[in-house]
Design a protein around this motif. Structure first.
Motif, PDB file in Angstrom:
ATOM      1  N   ILE A 271       0.800  -1.227   0.000  1.00  0.00           N
ATOM      2  CA  ILE A 271       0.000   0.000   0.000  1.00  0.00           C
ATOM      3  C   ILE A 271       0.837   1.283   0.000  1.00  0.00           C
ATOM      4  CG2 ILE A 271      -1.673   1.336   1.348  1.00  0.00           C
ATOM      5  CD1 ILE A 271      -3.005  -1.283   2.093  1.00  0.00           C
ATOM      6  N   PRO A 272       1.884   1.418   0.805  1.00  0.00           N
ATOM      7  CA  PRO A 272       2.654   2.673   0.784  1.00  0.00           C
ATOM      8  C   PRO A 272       3.227   3.006  -0.589  1.00  0.00           C
ATOM      9  CG  PRO A 272       3.192   1.406   2.739  1.00  0.00           C
ATOM     10  CD  PRO A 272       2.349   0.518   1.888  1.00  0.00           C
ATOM     11  N   ILE A 273       3.705   1.995  -1.329  1.00  0.00           N
ATOM     12  CA  ILE A 273       4.248   2.257  -2.666  1.00  0.00           C
ATOM     13  C   ILE A 273       3.133   2.674  -3.618  1.00  0.00           C
ATOM     14  CG2 ILE A 273       5.368   1.224  -4.664  1.00  0.00           C
ATOM     15  CD1 ILE A 273       7.040  -0.455  -2.858  1.00  0.00           C
ATOM     16  N   ILE A 274       1.991   1.997  -3.543  1.00  0.00           N
ATOM     17  CA  ILE A 274       0.865   2.350  -4.413  1.00  0.00           C
ATOM     18  C   ILE A 274       0.431   3.789  -4.165  1.00  0.00           C
ATOM     19  CG2 ILE A 274      -1.513   1.802  -5.036  1.00  0.00           C
ATOM     20  CD1 ILE A 274      -0.967  -1.078  -4.208  1.00  0.00           C
ATOM     21  N   MET A 275       0.321   4.159  -2.894  1.00  0.00           N
ATOM     22  CA  MET A 275      -0.047   5.532  -2.555  1.00  0.00           C
ATOM     23  C   MET A 275       1.001   6.521  -3.049  1.00  0.00           C
ATOM     24  SD  MET A 275      -2.987   5.884  -1.013  1.00  0.00           S
ATOM     25  CE  MET A 275      -2.690   7.562  -0.476  1.00  0.00           C
ATOM     26  N   GLY A 276       2.274   6.204  -2.851  1.00  0.00           N
ATOM     27  CA  GLY A 276       3.345   7.110  -3.253  1.00  0.00           C
ATOM     28  C   GLY A 276       3.377   7.334  -4.757  1.00  0.00           C
ATOM     29  N   VAL A 277       3.293   6.253  -5.534  1.00  0.00           N
ATOM     30  CA  VAL A 277       3.321   6.383  -6.994  1.00  0.00           C
ATOM     31  C   VAL A 277       2.087   7.129  -7.488  1.00  0.00           C
ATOM     32  CG1 VAL A 277       3.281   5.105  -9.160  1.00  0.00           C
ATOM     33  CG2 VAL A 277       4.754   4.335  -7.303  1.00  0.00           C
ATOM     34  N   THR A 278       0.931   6.852  -6.877  1.00  0.00           N
ATOM     35  CA  THR A 278      -0.306   7.536  -7.280  1.00  0.00           C
ATOM     36  C   THR A 278      -0.199   9.039  -7.053  1.00  0.00           C
ATOM     37  OG1 THR A 278      -1.626   5.577  -6.740  1.00  0.00           O
ATOM     38  CG2 THR A 278      -2.788   7.666  -6.927  1.00  0.00           C
ATOM     39  N   LEU A 279       0.325   9.443  -5.908  1.00  0.00           N
ATOM     40  CA  LEU A 279       0.454  10.871  -5.606  1.00  0.00           C
ATOM     41  C   LEU A 279       1.486  11.545  -6.505  1.00  0.00           C
ATOM     42  CD1 LEU A 279       0.221  10.911  -1.703  1.00  0.00           C
ATOM     43  CD2 LEU A 279      -1.482  11.682  -3.360  1.00  0.00           C
ATOM     44  N   VAL A 280       2.592  10.865  -6.775  1.00  0.00           N
ATOM     45  CA  VAL A 280       3.602  11.433  -7.676  1.00  0.00           C
ATOM     46  C   VAL A 280       3.022  11.601  -9.083  1.00  0.00           C
ATOM     47  CG1 VAL A 280       5.798  10.978  -8.827  1.00  0.00           C
ATOM     48  CG2 VAL A 280       5.592  10.613  -6.370  1.00  0.00           C
ATOM     49  N   SER A 281       2.271  10.606  -9.537  1.00  0.00           N
ATOM     50  CA  SER A 281       1.627  10.701 -10.850  1.00  0.00           C
ATOM     51  C   SER A 281       0.601  11.829 -10.876  1.00  0.00           C
ATOM     52  CB  SER A 281       0.962   9.370 -11.201  1.00  0.00           C
ATOM     53  OG  SER A 281       1.903   8.320 -11.228  1.00  0.00           O
ATOM     54  N   ALA A 282      -0.173  11.952  -9.792  1.00  0.00           N
ATOM     55  CA  ALA A 282      -1.164  13.031  -9.720  1.00  0.00           C
ATOM     56  C   ALA A 282      -0.482  14.396  -9.739  1.00  0.00           C
ATOM     57  CB  ALA A 282      -2.010  12.878  -8.460  1.00  0.00           C
ATOM     58  N   CYS A 283       0.645  14.504  -9.038  1.00  0.00           N
ATOM     59  CA  CYS A 283       1.418  15.757  -9.072  1.00  0.00           C
ATOM     60  C   CYS A 283       1.885  16.055 -10.487  1.00  0.00           C
ATOM     61  CB  CYS A 283       2.620  15.654  -8.141  1.00  0.00           C
ATOM     62  SG  CYS A 283       2.223  15.753  -6.382  1.00  0.00           S
ATOM     63  N   GLY A 284       2.305  15.013 -11.210  1.00  0.00           N
ATOM     64  CA  GLY A 284       2.736  15.210 -12.595  1.00  0.00           C
ATOM     65  C   GLY A 284       1.616  15.724 -13.472  1.00  0.00           C
ATOM     66  N   ILE A 285       0.418  15.170 -13.286  1.00  0.00           N
ATOM     67  CA  ILE A 285      -0.727  15.617 -14.083  1.00  0.00           C
ATOM     68  C   ILE A 285      -1.100  17.062 -13.756  1.00  0.00           C
ATOM     69  CG2 ILE A 285      -3.185  15.229 -14.507  1.00  0.00           C
ATOM     70  CD1 ILE A 285      -2.682  12.263 -14.031  1.00  0.00           C
ATOM     71  N   VAL A 286      -1.143  17.373 -12.465  1.00  0.00           N
ATOM     72  CA  VAL A 286      -1.510  18.729 -12.036  1.00  0.00           C
ATOM     73  C   VAL A 286      -0.484  19.749 -12.521  1.00  0.00           C
ATOM     74  CG1 VAL A 286      -1.742  20.212 -10.015  1.00  0.00           C
ATOM     75  CG2 VAL A 286      -2.874  17.993 -10.049  1.00  0.00           C
ATOM     76  N   LEU A 287       0.789  19.459 -12.331  1.00  0.00           N
ATOM     77  CA  LEU A 287       1.834  20.388 -12.757  1.00  0.00           C
ATOM     78  C   LEU A 287       1.900  20.487 -14.280  1.00  0.00           C
ATOM     79  CD1 LEU A 287       4.705  19.502 -10.254  1.00  0.00           C
ATOM     80  CD2 LEU A 287       3.176  21.482 -10.214  1.00  0.00           C
ATOM     81  N   GLY A 288       1.638  19.375 -14.961  1.00  0.00           N
ATOM     82  CA  GLY A 288       1.620  19.406 -16.421  1.00  0.00           C
ATOM     83  C   GLY A 288       0.529  20.309 -16.947  1.00  0.00           C
ATOM     84  N   ASN A 289      -0.667  20.217 -16.364  1.00  0.00           N
ATOM     85  CA  ASN A 289      -1.768  21.101 -16.781  1.00  0.00           C
ATOM     86  C   ASN A 289      -1.469  22.555 -16.452  1.00  0.00           C
ATOM     87  OD1 ASN A 289      -4.487  19.607 -17.689  1.00  0.00           O
ATOM     88  ND2 ASN A 289      -3.379  18.292 -16.283  1.00  0.00           N
ATOM     89  N   LEU A 290      -0.880  22.805 -15.279  1.00  0.00           N
ATOM     90  CA  LEU A 290      -0.528  24.173 -14.904  1.00  0.00           C
ATOM     91  C   LEU A 290       0.524  24.728 -15.848  1.00  0.00           C
ATOM     92  CD1 LEU A 290      -0.706  26.571 -12.988  1.00  0.00           C
ATOM     93  CD2 LEU A 290       0.960  25.429 -11.499  1.00  0.00           C
ATOM     94  N   LEU A 291       1.509  23.912 -16.184  1.00  0.00           N
ATOM     95  CA  LEU A 291       2.555  24.338 -17.109  1.00  0.00           C
ATOM     96  C   LEU A 291       1.982  24.672 -18.478  1.00  0.00           C
ATOM     97  CD1 LEU A 291       5.626  24.701 -17.556  1.00  0.00           C
ATOM     98  CD2 LEU A 291       5.718  22.304 -18.239  1.00  0.00           C
ATOM     99  N   ALA A 292       1.048  23.834 -18.939  1.00  0.00           N
ATOM    100  CA  ALA A 292       0.426  24.094 -20.238  1.00  0.00           C
ATOM    101  C   ALA A 292      -0.344  25.410 -20.229  1.00  0.00           C
ATOM    102  CB  ALA A 292      -0.513  22.936 -20.593  1.00  0.00           C
ATOM    103  N   ASP A 293      -1.051  25.691 -19.134  1.00  0.00           N
ATOM    104  CA  ASP A 293      -1.818  26.943 -19.042  1.00  0.00           C
ATOM    105  C   ASP A 293      -0.905  28.162 -18.984  1.00  0.00           C
ATOM    106  OD1 ASP A 293      -4.142  25.517 -19.096  1.00  0.00           O
ATOM    107  OD2 ASP A 293      -4.436  25.526 -16.925  1.00  0.00           O
ATOM    108  N   LEU A 294       0.253  28.027 -18.331  1.00  0.00           N
ATOM    109  CA  LEU A 294       1.161  29.164 -18.212  1.00  0.00           C
ATOM    110  C   LEU A 294       1.943  29.420 -19.501  1.00  0.00           C
ATOM    111  CD1 LEU A 294       2.619  28.593 -14.618  1.00  0.00           C
ATOM    112  CD2 LEU A 294       0.843  30.201 -15.323  1.00  0.00           C
ATOM    113  N   ILE A 295       2.219  28.354 -20.239  1.00  0.00           N
ATOM    114  CA  ILE A 295       2.995  28.501 -21.468  1.00  0.00           C
ATOM    115  C   ILE A 295       2.138  29.033 -22.615  1.00  0.00           C
ATOM    116  CG2 ILE A 295       4.212  27.201 -23.262  1.00  0.00           C
ATOM    117  CD1 ILE A 295       5.417  25.477 -21.130  1.00  0.00           C
TER     118      ILE A 295
END
Length: 306
Positions: A271-295
């Motif tokens: 469970i800790p690895i699943i949670m960690g990878v999920t949150l890192v992936s979610a951060c990637g999606i959120v930051l990717g969308n923010l980056l696209a909006d700023l660029i």
């Protein structure tokens, strides 16, 4: 700009909180018991209960989730049940391989998608255009593991051009990057086709033709730089998608990224690895969308941030 960024960061934090809650509750109600995975089949009930208490899995859901959030605020993603290693260390060790594959895959899908989109726009309504758009629909719809296994069979088993799996050289990178590139190129080709058709109808293109400029110069020097603007904005979104969508490809090719790490953790109910990878992936999606909006406004001044 600053107010917009702050507002988006607050929204991103709420999204990540929601992702963590949903993922945690799904893992909490999961029929599989992680304690049994740790203790083994021959463990006695007393041993199982002892491990459950040590991991804090005997506590109510809200207590477990509250403890996880508290540790997360202190930068602690937890400790792997089976590997006995901090999840943050495991993810950091796997992240470079995933980023390498992500960059190569985005490059492949851009080259394939933009090329096919431009060709389809130039031959709009003809057989070539219809064939390319049908191909793009197939690539978007095709399952990842089917394309991966097909490329492995043709280029590794039959032709022997590339290794079947592994990591470390350019040859190992080609097939997994090409798999993801082919799957993602369909979106780019369709958007590029629509954008290119609109640009070719613009007044400045008619003016360029009236001046007698060569067709190649009009397309490459005037039409393509303007038509490619939506594609550039999509790259930021793609960063997040690749961070969360390469589990299958990494597993098929034995690529040691966070996708393979997540797949192994799912099989072992870690469970800790699943949670960690999920949150890192979610951060990637959120930051990717923010980056696209700023660029986007930097590329096209007509786009305004609100």
């Amino acid at each position: 700009m600053l107010a917009y960024v702050l507002r988006r960061l607050i929204q991103s934090a709420l999204i990540l909180l929601g992702v963590s809650f949903i993922t945690f509750i799904l893992l909490y109600v999961l029929p599989a018991d992680p304690v049994r995975q740790i203790a083994g089949r021959s463990a006695t009930p007393a041993t199982v209960e002892s491990i459950r208490q040590q991991l804090g899995l005997d506590q109510p859901f809200l207590v477990q989730y509250g403890n996880y959030l508290w540790n997360l605020l202190h930068g602690d993603l937890g400790r792997s049940y089976l590997q006995k290693t901090n999840v943050s260390e495991l993810i950091v060790s796997r992240l470079p391989a995933t980023l390498q594959l992500m960059v190569a895959a985005i490059f492949c899908e851009l080259v394939i998608g933009i090329t096919l989109g431009v060709i389809a726009a130039l031959y709009r309504g003809r057989t070539l255009d219809n064939s390319l758009m049908l191909t793009s629909f197939i690539t978007v719809s095709a399952p990842q593991f089917v394309v991966a296994l097909l490329l492995l069979y043709v280029f590794s088993v039959k032709l022997g051009w590339f290794p079947i799996g592994g990591y470390g050289t350019f040859a190992h990178l080609v097939l997994p990057a090409l798999t993801l590139g082919i799957l993602g190129s369909g979106w780019y080709s369709r958007i590029m086709r629509s954008s290119m058709i609109d640009v070719l109808r613009a007044d400045f293109i008619r003016t360029a033709r009236a001046k007698g400029l060569k067709r190649r110069r009009i397309i490459l020097g005037h039409a393509l730089p303007n038509a490619i603007l939506p594609i550039i904005a999509m790259i930021g979104i793609d960063i997040g998608i690749f961070m969360s969508g390469i589990v299958v490809v990494e597993s098929v090719f034995g690529w040691p990224g966070i996708g393979q790490l997540a797949w192994q953790a799912i099989q072992r109910v870690d469970i800790p690895i699943i949670m960690g990878v999920t949150l890192v992936s979610a951060c990637g999606i959120v930051l990717g969308n923010l980056l696209a909006d700023l660029i986007s406004p930097l590329i096209d001044p007509r786009i305004k941030l609100r």
